[in-house]
Enzyme design. Structure first.
Site, PDB file in Angstrom:
ATOM      1  N   THR A 101     -23.213 104.874  45.881  1.00 27.09           N
ATOM      2  CA  THR A 101     -22.756 106.119  46.477  1.00 27.09           C
ATOM      3  C   THR A 101     -22.062 107.037  45.479  1.00 27.09           C
ATOM      4  OG1 THR A 101     -22.442 104.857  48.504  1.00 27.09           O
ATOM      5  CG2 THR A 101     -21.407 107.011  48.414  1.00 27.09           C
ATOM      6  N   THR A 177     -20.439  99.810  45.960  1.00 27.06           N
ATOM      7  CA  THR A 177     -19.247  99.011  46.264  1.00 27.06           C
ATOM      8  C   THR A 177     -19.574  97.643  46.871  1.00 27.06           C
ATOM      9  OG1 THR A 177     -19.045 100.085  48.432  1.00 27.06           O
ATOM     10  CG2 THR A 177     -17.799 101.038  46.611  1.00 27.06           C
ATOM     11  N   ASP A 178     -20.760  97.482  47.466  1.00 17.97           N
ATOM     12  CA  ASP A 178     -21.048  96.241  48.199  1.00 17.97           C
ATOM     13  C   ASP A 178     -20.812  94.994  47.351  1.00 17.97           C
ATOM     14  OD1 ASP A 178     -21.831  97.695  50.439  1.00 17.97           O
ATOM     15  OD2 ASP A 178     -23.520  96.366  50.858  1.00 17.97           O
ATOM     16  N   LYS A 254     -13.889  93.295  47.923  1.00 19.02           N
ATOM     17  CA  LYS A 254     -14.071  94.329  48.942  1.00 19.02           C
ATOM     18  C   LYS A 254     -13.653  93.719  50.274  1.00 19.02           C
ATOM     19  CE  LYS A 254     -17.279  97.742  50.766  1.00 19.02           C
ATOM     20  NZ  LYS A 254     -18.598  98.396  50.713  1.00 19.02           N
TER      21      LYS A 254
END
EC number: 6.3.5.-
Lengths: 436, 436
Positions: A101, A177-178, A254
């Site tokens: 993203t 970010t995953d 995360k």
């Protein structure tokens, strides 16, 4: 693309066009948002709104009422020419883009997220970064991070090594970010670097009102200029656009599906805080300082390693399956202090006899293992299971891939797993850093 | 058992006997603790100390120095006769013991943890509970909770149902902490009860100075007397012995390997707080009140369900393995908003075509899924994957076992998974309850 008959009529009646802030009422639910042009997926009787949380939603207009709140100027990304002139007084920072993203912008015509590929594109969207440093951007991959693989970690590490050997003062890796925390752990084990390597990303793309991309990039460039020569993750510290926390790459995870401050240090405090692209506070002196040693790259990884999460009802067949498939390492996400059901013990023993490295961690996420307290833990240790200490399951998985890349000998692997390499093991576990 | 020659000489020299508080120095490390009698596992040159954190450790005495801090009276469990006389003014509370640390005491002779089997044993160790209610205790199992299985959930639910049908005013289930949140979710789906069902446990056994067993049991009895007729988990709210939080059974998780306040509500606040065996504060009115409806037991569970946690390097073969083995349901612990690598899609489609229910959750733990934001999520939804919303992976796994026990039809299962049954799904997800 454009709205077709049904939707267009619906919009025309209220004199609404793309980019306007509108209120839509359907039954008892009310949505406020900016009208986007229809997305590829939208059916003819759907409109697409960008709602307050930054996400786009499709709404069926049957039985819906729409009202104009404010005429909008269609948001546009400014594509001014950015003239890049290197300033010899400034640090040279490289941004390596792998996708995700953070290196994307929304196309307001379609609502779809597009990757930003070139250096000039990323700098055009974030031109203030040039005030902080001389910035070069390389696009290495363009993938969503759920599709990351160990082989991509290796290529990323090699690219970073090349650039640091060529003299850059710090590296920022733009990443989805995953699986960012898997990659940060992998780079931590593969690279011993004299300069900072900072991984960052975004939960909302650059052109959303709620974007975190710019703050994260700006503070990551600040961290890449700093004295902290470790592999770190630099992401929002709160829900607000105030500062970023800099987390050790092996002690971060995360922890929320959508919050901007989703990345959290686990069993640890963040190393430092960055604000306005500058160091704002530092929590510890226990980090590797910028130095002039030669960069060390250890990029051998074994990819025949699996994560097995235990649960009530798991069968020992799952262990046997991995043994039969030729796996070299198994990372177990056990319960509590490091347990699995006792009926799994025979399969574990067999795996150990077949020279497979088995590392235990806990699905509690926080806290350290202690496999000496209960009989289950002792039996597992006797069967050859290696305690992962206070490593997160994700970091321990990556470390097991890396350890098996360094040696095929189980004793060597055990030594590597139980020795602190990159800040992943706290010698003395503290109860202090829980849910912080 | 007793210490043998080498260790006995070592202890005799400093006039130290079992039960004394001692200081042992080995190299640069110093241990303070109570000397226990040797455990079964201890070798002849080892002594066993109960250290401050409540755990027992074995120490090799070579090169060690020992010093007496304080002569100890050997700690003993008081086995006074407790006379149990039912008071008609008090509520009748049943404690069902399934095993785990909470229903165990340490034998100070051997250092080993022993189960407390009988009603009178448990009441002798916690006789103050009798001030709160008429208490009966039943020992159903005596297992460490890592060995819990779906079939034990069913038997536990049946036992609870029988007792409630026989008129008890509330039930407390004593349970190991490792998989307590799986069991609390299972009982939540299987039982619709007119009275409270409270699950509790301990991180340290009853006779340790740092035990949490008594506070947890006392407040659990308080919760079982209360108006909150749900399946809940009642455990320490802080590191101190002050109060317990009462968590909804489907929204709670063990989040730390060793802290006493390890159980935390996820994406939710605890329902209430209990102190001194009484309700101290209530956070919400959104709970099922004590009522006179008939208890409903739905105890069909499908146990051919597996948890698969995704990771960079996972292969689609793992999905195929479970399909080939005849699994009926797969709970996937994906990344971020609900993703797995795109190369897994064909295996997912095949599983769906073979009528296997696939439910997605997130390894972030906190936050809700949104599988409409990125292309990966949309593709998975198109392939038949069911979004687990804001359920934890553990609750969603249990719910999938339960849903498949109610129907084999995939549409029915999808409806059950996406419908709130026992507080497991928040209709409107809030960012508020993060790491609390």
């Amino acid at each position: 693309m454009a709205y077709k008959k049904i939707a267009q009529d619906f919009l025309n009646k209220s004199n609404i066009s793309i980019g306007d802030l509108v209120k839509v009422e359907k039954g008892e639910i009310q949505y406020n948002g900016i009208l986007l042009d229809r997305s590829e997926d939208a059916e003819d009787n759907h409109i697409v709104l960008k709602i307050d949380n930054g996400y786009n939603i499709g709404l069926n207009i049957s039985n819906a009422k729409i009202e104009l709140i404010k005429k909008g100027s269609k948001p546009e990304i400014k594509y001014d020419n950015v003239e890049i002139v290197n300033d010899p007084e400034k640090d040279n920072i490289l941004i390596i883009s792998t996708g995700g993203t953070v290196s994307s912008i929304i196309d307001y015509k379609t609502g779809a997220v597009h990757p930003v590929f070139t250096a000039s594109d990323l700098l055009k969207a974030n031109s203030e970064l040039l005030d902080l440093a001389n910035i070069d951007v390389k696009a290495l991959y363009n993938i969503l991070s759920e599709n990351m693989k160990p082989e991509y970690w290796v290529n990323t590490a090699k690219s970073i090594a090349d650039e640091i050997n060529n003299g850059v003062d710090g590296v920022v890796v733009a990443h989805g970010t995953d699986t960012m925390h898997y990659t940060s752990a992998a780079l931590s084990f593969m690279l011993e670097s004299p300069v900072p390597i900072v991984i960052t990303g975004a939960q909302r793309s650059s052109d959303r009102p709620s974007t975190d991309a710019f703050l994260n990039l700006m503070n990551s460039v600040g961290a890449a200029k700093s004295n902290i020569a470790e592999v770190t993750v630099c992401m929002h510290g709160t829900l607000d656009d105030v500062y970023c926390d800099l987390h050790r790459g092996t002690k971060v995870r995360k922890m929320h599906t959508s919050r901007r401050d989703t990345f959290r240090s686990i069993d640890n405090e963040p190393i430092a805080r960055f604000k306005n692209g500058e160091l704002s506070s530092i929590n510890t002196n226990n980090y590797t300082k910028r130095n002039s040693k030669e960069l060390k790259l250890s990029d051998n990884l074994e990819s025949k390693v699996a994560i097995i999460k235990t649960f009530p009802g798991i069968t020992e067949e799952l262990i046997n399956y991995h043994v039969d498939k030729g796996y070299k390492g198994l990372l177990i996400e056990g319960t509590g202090l490091g347990h699995i059901p006792d009926y799994m013990l025979n399969a574990i023993k067999r795996a150990n006899e077949e020279n497979i490295a088995i590392v235990m961690t806990s699905q509690c996420i926080y806290g350290t293992l202690n496999m000496n307290v209960y009989s289950t833990g002792r039996k597992l240790l006797n069967a050859g299971v290696i305690s992962g200490g206070d490593m997160t399951p994700e970091t321990a998985y990556v470390k097991l891939c890396w350890a098996l890349g360094q040696s095929e000998n189980l004793n060597d692997v055990t030594n590597i797993i139980t020795t602190n390499i990159a800040g992943e093991l706290n010698e003395k576990s503290s109860l202090k850093y829980f849910l912080n």
